[in-house]
Scaffold this motif. Structure first.
Motif, PDB file in Angstrom:
ATOM      1  N   ALA A  23       1.319   1.228 -17.151  1.00 23.87           N
ATOM      2  CA  ALA A  23       0.941   2.602 -17.481  1.00 23.87           C
ATOM      3  C   ALA A  23       0.930   2.823 -18.981  1.00 23.87           C
ATOM      4  O   ALA A  23       0.008   3.454 -19.528  1.00 23.87           O
ATOM      5  N   ASN A  24       1.918   2.297 -19.671  1.00 22.04           N
ATOM      6  CA  ASN A  24       1.981   2.468 -21.120  1.00 22.04           C
ATOM      7  C   ASN A  24       0.840   1.745 -21.817  1.00 22.04           C
ATOM      8  O   ASN A  24       0.206   2.298 -22.733  1.00 22.04           O
ATOM      9  N   VAL A  25       0.546   0.533 -21.395  1.00 17.19           N
ATOM     10  CA  VAL A  25      -0.562  -0.216 -22.001  1.00 17.19           C
ATOM     11  C   VAL A  25      -1.882   0.506 -21.764  1.00 17.19           C
ATOM     12  O   VAL A  25      -2.708   0.644 -22.674  1.00 17.19           O
ATOM     13  N   LEU A  26      -2.083   1.003 -20.552  1.00 19.25           N
ATOM     14  CA  LEU A  26      -3.322   1.695 -20.212  1.00 19.25           C
ATOM     15  C   LEU A  26      -3.531   2.935 -21.075  1.00 19.25           C
ATOM     16  O   LEU A  26      -4.616   3.145 -21.636  1.00 19.25           O
ATOM     17  N   SER A 148       4.218  11.105 -28.308  1.00 18.02           N
ATOM     18  CA  SER A 148       3.509  11.768 -27.208  1.00 18.02           C
ATOM     19  C   SER A 148       2.006  11.898 -27.428  1.00 18.02           C
ATOM     20  O   SER A 148       1.292  12.382 -26.542  1.00 18.02           O
ATOM     21  N   ALA A 149       1.496  11.463 -28.567  1.00 22.37           N
ATOM     22  CA  ALA A 149       0.085  11.686 -28.896  1.00 22.37           C
ATOM     23  C   ALA A 149      -0.860  10.991 -27.926  1.00 22.37           C
ATOM     24  O   ALA A 149      -1.844  11.579 -27.470  1.00 22.37           O
ATOM     25  N   VAL A 153      -3.531  13.075 -25.491  1.00 24.08           N
ATOM     26  CA  VAL A 153      -4.982  12.906 -25.611  1.00 24.08           C
ATOM     27  C   VAL A 153      -5.565  12.369 -24.309  1.00 24.08           C
ATOM     28  O   VAL A 153      -6.639  12.803 -23.867  1.00 24.08           O
ATOM     29  N   ASP A 154      -4.870  11.445 -23.664  1.00 23.71           N
ATOM     30  CA  ASP A 154      -5.347  10.898 -22.397  1.00 23.71           C
ATOM     31  C   ASP A 154      -5.471  11.997 -21.347  1.00 23.71           C
ATOM     32  O   ASP A 154      -6.469  12.071 -20.616  1.00 23.71           O
ATOM     33  N   LEU A 155      -4.485  12.873 -21.285  1.00 24.10           N
ATOM     34  CA  LEU A 155      -4.537  13.975 -20.321  1.00 24.10           C
ATOM     35  C   LEU A 155      -5.607  14.987 -20.701  1.00 24.10           C
ATOM     36  O   LEU A 155      -6.271  15.552 -19.827  1.00 24.10           O
ATOM     37  N   ALA A 156      -5.785  15.235 -21.992  1.00 26.44           N
ATOM     38  CA  ALA A 156      -6.836  16.156 -22.431  1.00 26.44           C
ATOM     39  C   ALA A 156      -8.207  15.657 -22.002  1.00 26.44           C
ATOM     40  O   ALA A 156      -9.053  16.426 -21.516  1.00 26.44           O
ATOM     41  N   ARG A 157      -8.448  14.379 -22.160  1.00 28.89           N
ATOM     42  CA  ARG A 157      -9.736  13.820 -21.779  1.00 28.89           C
ATOM     43  C   ARG A 157      -9.914  13.812 -20.260  1.00 28.89           C
ATOM     44  O   ARG A 157     -11.014  14.050 -19.750  1.00 28.89           O
ATOM     45  N   ALA A 158      -8.822  13.590 -19.534  1.00 28.10           N
ATOM     46  CA  ALA A 158      -8.887  13.663 -18.074  1.00 28.10           C
ATOM     47  C   ALA A 158      -9.202  15.083 -17.615  1.00 28.10           C
ATOM     48  O   ALA A 158      -9.813  15.283 -16.555  1.00 28.10           O
ATOM     49  N   VAL A 182       3.950   7.198 -17.311  1.00 28.80           N
ATOM     50  CA  VAL A 182       3.711   6.870 -15.902  1.00 28.80           C
ATOM     51  C   VAL A 182       3.258   8.124 -15.161  1.00 28.80           C
ATOM     52  O   VAL A 182       2.260   8.109 -14.427  1.00 28.80           O
ATOM     53  N   ARG A 183       3.987   9.191 -15.363  1.00 25.92           N
ATOM     54  CA  ARG A 183       3.594  10.462 -14.742  1.00 25.92           C
ATOM     55  C   ARG A 183       2.227  10.908 -15.250  1.00 25.92           C
ATOM     56  O   ARG A 183       1.399  11.415 -14.490  1.00 25.92           O
ATOM     57  N   GLY A 184       1.968  10.682 -16.543  1.00 25.59           N
ATOM     58  CA  GLY A 184       0.689  11.058 -17.120  1.00 25.59           C
ATOM     59  C   GLY A 184      -0.476  10.324 -16.487  1.00 25.59           C
ATOM     60  O   GLY A 184      -1.531  10.919 -16.225  1.00 25.59           O
ATOM     61  N   VAL A 185      -0.303   9.039 -16.226  1.00 23.57           N
ATOM     62  CA  VAL A 185      -1.369   8.273 -15.570  1.00 23.57           C
ATOM     63  C   VAL A 185      -1.637   8.816 -14.173  1.00 23.57           C
ATOM     64  O   VAL A 185      -2.790   8.933 -13.742  1.00 23.57           O
ATOM     65  N   ILE A 186      -0.581   9.169 -13.459  1.00 21.15           N
ATOM     66  CA  ILE A 186      -0.751   9.753 -12.119  1.00 21.15           C
ATOM     67  C   ILE A 186      -1.519  11.066 -12.213  1.00 21.15           C
ATOM     68  O   ILE A 186      -2.463  11.321 -11.438  1.00 21.15           O
ATOM     69  N   GLN A 187      -1.148  11.924 -13.171  1.00 24.19           N
ATOM     70  CA  GLN A 187      -1.840  13.201 -13.328  1.00 24.19           C
ATOM     71  C   GLN A 187      -3.293  13.007 -13.740  1.00 24.19           C
ATOM     72  O   GLN A 187      -4.202  13.691 -13.244  1.00 24.19           O
TER      73      GLN A 187
END
Length: 220
Positions: A23-26, A148-149, A153-158, A182-187
């Protein structure tokens, strides 16, 4: 039997570690080219999204959120963004991140009509999804600390935003962020529903989003 259980426990531990690492690498790979500590490298956007963080009981900003607000104000002054969206927690009447952030921006000389408040930014996903769905944001600079950047940004784009990230210092909890991704990837994958509300176009007057009238402030 005990050996089987022990092997199973070890297997679960290894699997958990692999999930966290993946998750972190992604998240970092998806956003590495979009996050910068250099304000001059940021493309112009509609708005700087400033996620909330700890506000003290007297209404003053904690160190983390103060860095974010100051960085957002600097972007606004430089003409890189036209608006500021202060998104934070106001889940309890006695605790209000967005108004404290707004008041700090006004005290720094930002025009009231250019400061928007989102009182349901309960987490990063809420902040980004509501920026898109409620405020109609299409392009944004997300202002937050280095740890947290990438996730922000990943969540903003999602959430559908053309988002970049500007690092506002190195504060925050880097260790905690490892699990938060990890939670961010799930969201970002499941895109769960968030608290909605009537449209508040970011192209309008920010004061229409305020729940309380801001006190008179003298620019600092």
């Amino acid at each position: 039997m005990k050996r089987v259980l022990a092997l199973g426990a070890v297997g679960c531990l290894v699997l958990g570690i692999l999930v966290v690492v993946a998750a972190n690498v992604l998240v970092v790979q998806r956003t590495d080219h979009l996050v910068t500590p250099d304000a001059a490298a940021v493309r112009s956007a509609q708005v700087a999204i400033v996620p909330g963080s700890l506000v003290r009981s007297d209404g003053s900003l904690g160190a983390v959120v103060r860095q974010r607000v100051e960085t957002g104000v600097a972007l606004y002054r430089a003409g890189r963004v036209g608006k500021l969206l202060m998104s934070g927690d106001n889940g309890r009447p006695e605790y209000n991140e967005p108004d404290a952030m707004r008041d700090a921006a006004l005290a720094a000389g930002v025009s009231p009509e250019d400061v928007f408040t989102d009182y349901a930014g309960f987490d990063t996903w809420h902040t980004m999804r509501r920026a898109h769905d409620v405020f109609g944001v299409t392009s944004a600079v997300v202002v937050t600390q280095a740890p947290s950047a990438a996730r922000a940004v990943d969540l903003a784009r999602a959430a559908g935003l053309d988002a970049q990230g500007l690092v506002a210092g190195d504060g925050g909890r880097a260790g905690r962020e490892v699990l938060a991704r990890v939670r961010g990837v799930i969201q970002a994958t499941l895109r769960p529903a968030v608290v909605g509300g009537p449209p508040i176009p970011i192209s309008g007057d920010g004061r229409s989003s305020w729940a309380q009238v801001a006190p008179a402030v003298v620019p600092g």
